[in-house]
Design a protein around this motif. Sequence first.
Motif, PDB file in Angstrom:
ATOM      1  N   GLY A 229       0.800  -1.223   0.000  1.00 15.81           N
ATOM      2  CA  GLY A 229       0.000   0.000   0.000  1.00 15.81           C
ATOM      3  C   GLY A 229       0.827   1.265   0.000  1.00 15.81           C
ATOM      4  N   GLY A 230       2.137   1.134   0.169  1.00 14.79           N
ATOM      5  CA  GLY A 230       2.998   2.307   0.176  1.00 14.79           C
ATOM      6  C   GLY A 230       2.952   3.027   1.501  1.00 14.79           C
ATOM      7  N   GLY A 231       3.348   4.268   1.482  1.00 12.70           N
ATOM      8  CA  GLY A 231       3.379   5.063   2.698  1.00 12.70           C
ATOM      9  C   GLY A 231       4.719   4.983   3.404  1.00 12.70           C
ATOM     10  N   LEU A 232       4.787   5.644   4.532  1.00 16.18           N
ATOM     11  CA  LEU A 232       6.044   5.732   5.278  1.00 16.18           C
ATOM     12  C   LEU A 232       6.460   4.410   5.893  1.00 16.18           C
ATOM     13  CD1 LEU A 232       5.294   9.172   6.939  1.00 16.18           C
ATOM     14  CD2 LEU A 232       7.063   8.726   5.232  1.00 16.18           C
ATOM     15  N   GLY A 233       5.533   3.463   5.960  1.00 10.48           N
ATOM     16  CA  GLY A 233       5.878   2.137   6.452  1.00 10.48           C
ATOM     17  C   GLY A 233       6.944   1.464   5.606  1.00 10.48           C
ATOM     18  N   ASP A 234       7.033   1.824   4.318  1.00 13.25           N
ATOM     19  CA  ASP A 234       8.081   1.262   3.451  1.00 13.25           C
ATOM     20  C   ASP A 234       9.467   1.577   4.008  1.00 13.25           C
ATOM     21  OD1 ASP A 234       6.304   0.141   1.681  1.00 13.25           O
ATOM     22  OD2 ASP A 234       6.380   1.808   0.255  1.00 13.25           O
ATOM     23  N   PHE A 235       9.645   2.819   4.438  1.00 15.48           N
ATOM     24  CA  PHE A 235      10.928   3.201   5.025  1.00 15.48           C
ATOM     25  C   PHE A 235      11.201   2.423   6.318  1.00 15.48           C
ATOM     26  CE2 PHE A 235      10.767   7.440   2.732  1.00 15.48           C
ATOM     27  CZ  PHE A 235      11.889   7.178   1.968  1.00 15.48           C
ATOM     28  N   ILE A 236      10.172   2.313   7.157  1.00 12.58           N
ATOM     29  CA  ILE A 236      10.351   1.660   8.455  1.00 12.58           C
ATOM     30  C   ILE A 236      10.744   0.197   8.281  1.00 12.58           C
ATOM     31  CG2 ILE A 236       9.182   0.959  10.579  1.00 12.58           C
ATOM     32  CD1 ILE A 236       7.465   3.514  10.296  1.00 12.58           C
ATOM     33  N   PHE A 237      10.022  -0.514   7.408  1.00 14.97           N
ATOM     34  CA  PHE A 237      10.300  -1.940   7.249  1.00 14.97           C
ATOM     35  C   PHE A 237      11.595  -2.179   6.478  1.00 14.97           C
ATOM     36  CE2 PHE A 237       5.556  -1.997   7.693  1.00 14.97           C
ATOM     37  CZ  PHE A 237       5.578  -2.487   8.994  1.00 14.97           C
ATOM     38  N   ASP A 238      11.911  -1.302   5.540  1.00 16.28           N
ATOM     39  CA  ASP A 238      13.218  -1.411   4.871  1.00 16.28           C
ATOM     40  C   ASP A 238      14.343  -1.190   5.875  1.00 16.28           C
ATOM     41  OD1 ASP A 238      12.046  -1.941   2.464  1.00 16.28           O
ATOM     42  OD2 ASP A 238      12.291   0.093   1.647  1.00 16.28           O
ATOM     43  N   GLY A 239      14.141  -0.219   6.774  1.00 14.61           N
ATOM     44  CA  GLY A 239      15.155   0.041   7.781  1.00 14.61           C
ATOM     45  C   GLY A 239      15.346  -1.132   8.723  1.00 14.61           C
TER      46      GLY A 239
ATOM     47  N   PRO B 234       8.309  11.705   9.999  1.00 14.95           N
ATOM     48  CA  PRO B 234       7.225  12.348   9.244  1.00 14.95           C
ATOM     49  C   PRO B 234       5.839  11.875   9.678  1.00 14.95           C
ATOM     50  CG  PRO B 234       8.964  11.629   7.767  1.00 14.95           C
ATOM     51  CD  PRO B 234       9.266  11.036   9.103  1.00 14.95           C
ATOM     52  N   ALA B 235       5.707  10.588  10.043  1.00 11.20           N
ATOM     53  CA  ALA B 235       4.406  10.094  10.502  1.00 11.20           C
ATOM     54  C   ALA B 235       3.998  10.786  11.798  1.00 11.20           C
ATOM     55  CB  ALA B 235       4.463   8.583  10.711  1.00 11.20           C
ATOM     56  N   THR B 236       4.958  10.992  12.694  1.00 10.48           N
ATOM     57  CA  THR B 236       4.671  11.693  13.937  1.00 10.48           C
ATOM     58  C   THR B 236       4.271  13.145  13.678  1.00 10.48           C
ATOM     59  OG1 THR B 236       6.280  10.291  15.103  1.00 10.48           O
ATOM     60  CG2 THR B 236       5.619  12.343  16.188  1.00 10.48           C
ATOM     61  N   VAL B 237       4.996  13.793  12.774  1.00 10.81           N
ATOM     62  CA  VAL B 237       4.679  15.181  12.419  1.00 10.81           C
ATOM     63  C   VAL B 237       3.282  15.261  11.798  1.00 10.81           C
ATOM     64  CG1 VAL B 237       5.314  17.125  10.939  1.00 10.81           C
ATOM     65  CG2 VAL B 237       7.095  15.856  12.147  1.00 10.81           C
ATOM     66  N   LEU B 238       2.960  14.317  10.922  1.00  6.49           N
ATOM     67  CA  LEU B 238       1.625  14.278  10.316  1.00  6.49           C
ATOM     68  C   LEU B 238       0.543  14.156  11.387  1.00  6.49           C
ATOM     69  CD1 LEU B 238       1.864  11.995   7.130  1.00  6.49           C
ATOM     70  CD2 LEU B 238       1.312  14.439   7.212  1.00  6.49           C
ATOM     71  N   ALA B 239       0.777  13.282  12.367  1.00  9.96           N
ATOM     72  CA  ALA B 239      -0.213  13.081  13.428  1.00  9.96           C
ATOM     73  C   ALA B 239      -0.415  14.357  14.236  1.00  9.96           C
ATOM     74  CB  ALA B 239       0.229  11.932  14.339  1.00  9.96           C
ATOM     75  N   VAL B 240       0.666  15.053  14.554  1.00 12.81           N
ATOM     76  CA  VAL B 240       0.568  16.291  15.332  1.00 12.81           C
ATOM     77  C   VAL B 240      -0.159  17.370  14.537  1.00 12.81           C
ATOM     78  CG1 VAL B 240       1.887  18.171  16.379  1.00 12.81           C
ATOM     79  CG2 VAL B 240       2.620  15.799  16.709  1.00 12.81           C
ATOM     80  N   ILE B 241       0.193  17.511  13.256  1.00 10.97           N
ATOM     81  CA  ILE B 241      -0.455  18.521  12.417  1.00 10.97           C
ATOM     82  C   ILE B 241      -1.945  18.219  12.265  1.00 10.97           C
ATOM     83  CG2 ILE B 241      -0.593  19.447  10.069  1.00 10.97           C
ATOM     84  CD1 ILE B 241       2.440  19.109   9.870  1.00 10.97           C
ATOM     85  N   ALA B 242      -2.275  16.943  12.048  1.00  9.95           N
ATOM     86  CA  ALA B 242      -3.681  16.561  11.892  1.00  9.95           C
ATOM     87  C   ALA B 242      -4.463  16.854  13.159  1.00  9.95           C
ATOM     88  CB  ALA B 242      -3.775  15.082  11.530  1.00  9.95           C
ATOM     89  N   ASP B 243      -3.885  16.526  14.317  1.00 11.48           N
ATOM     90  CA  ASP B 243      -4.576  16.748  15.583  1.00 11.48           C
ATOM     91  C   ASP B 243      -4.813  18.239  15.824  1.00 11.48           C
ATOM     92  OD1 ASP B 243      -5.533  15.693  18.246  1.00 11.48           O
ATOM     93  OD2 ASP B 243      -3.942  17.030  18.928  1.00 11.48           O
TER      94      ASP B 243
END
Length: 214
Positions: free
Chosen positions: A158-168, A183-192
């Motif tokens: 499905g793509g997304g930032l999880g690709d980076f996490i699992f590759d890492g 970036p996922a954390t920043v997205l969550a803070v901005i959305a909230d």
Amino acid sequence: MMEFFAEHGNELVNKTWEHFYISLAAMLLGVLVAVPMGIILSRVPKFADRFISFIGILQTIPSLAILAFFIPIVGIGKIPAIIALFIYSLLPILRNTYIGIRDVDKGVVEAGKGMGMSNWQAIVKMELPLSIPVIMAGIRLSTVYLIGWAALAAFIGGGGLGDFIFDGLNLYKPSLILAGTIPATVLAVIADRSLAILENSLTPNALSESQEAA
């Protein structure tokens, strides 16, 4: 750091957009389904408790299991990820909508109906505005959760930032893990914070003040 951005900068932007898109689509579907459903359930409280408990049971199913369940039906990619996240978005929004509508002062609603309001007008003009803080609390909670869970979309293409996490994790590269996590954390803070601003603008006090200013 500069070397990382030179090598993965474009990919980071694309993955961040994919992550945002998956989370936003699931959240919007959750709002479109759960808010009207919560309003309906507020009219049948005896059934509501059983139904909300059933939705709560769905929340206990591991997210990877739900993702895997939809693969034979809709294949791999973003669609099964959005469907799985949509299921996880339902409970907080549904429960808060039900509680918010249920706890609105019935005397206020009856007074509105006494002034000639229909049931629909009472919902739109009185019950929903008065329950906005509770409903938005559910939407904010659900959105933050979805942005975190959207990383699992990488398991099914499905793509997304999880690709980076699992590759890492697979390549033992902390820089890739951080590239997905930060970036996922920043997205969550901005959305909230964005939803908090929206909530403030939709509360009855804010609406009345804007109308008086106009």
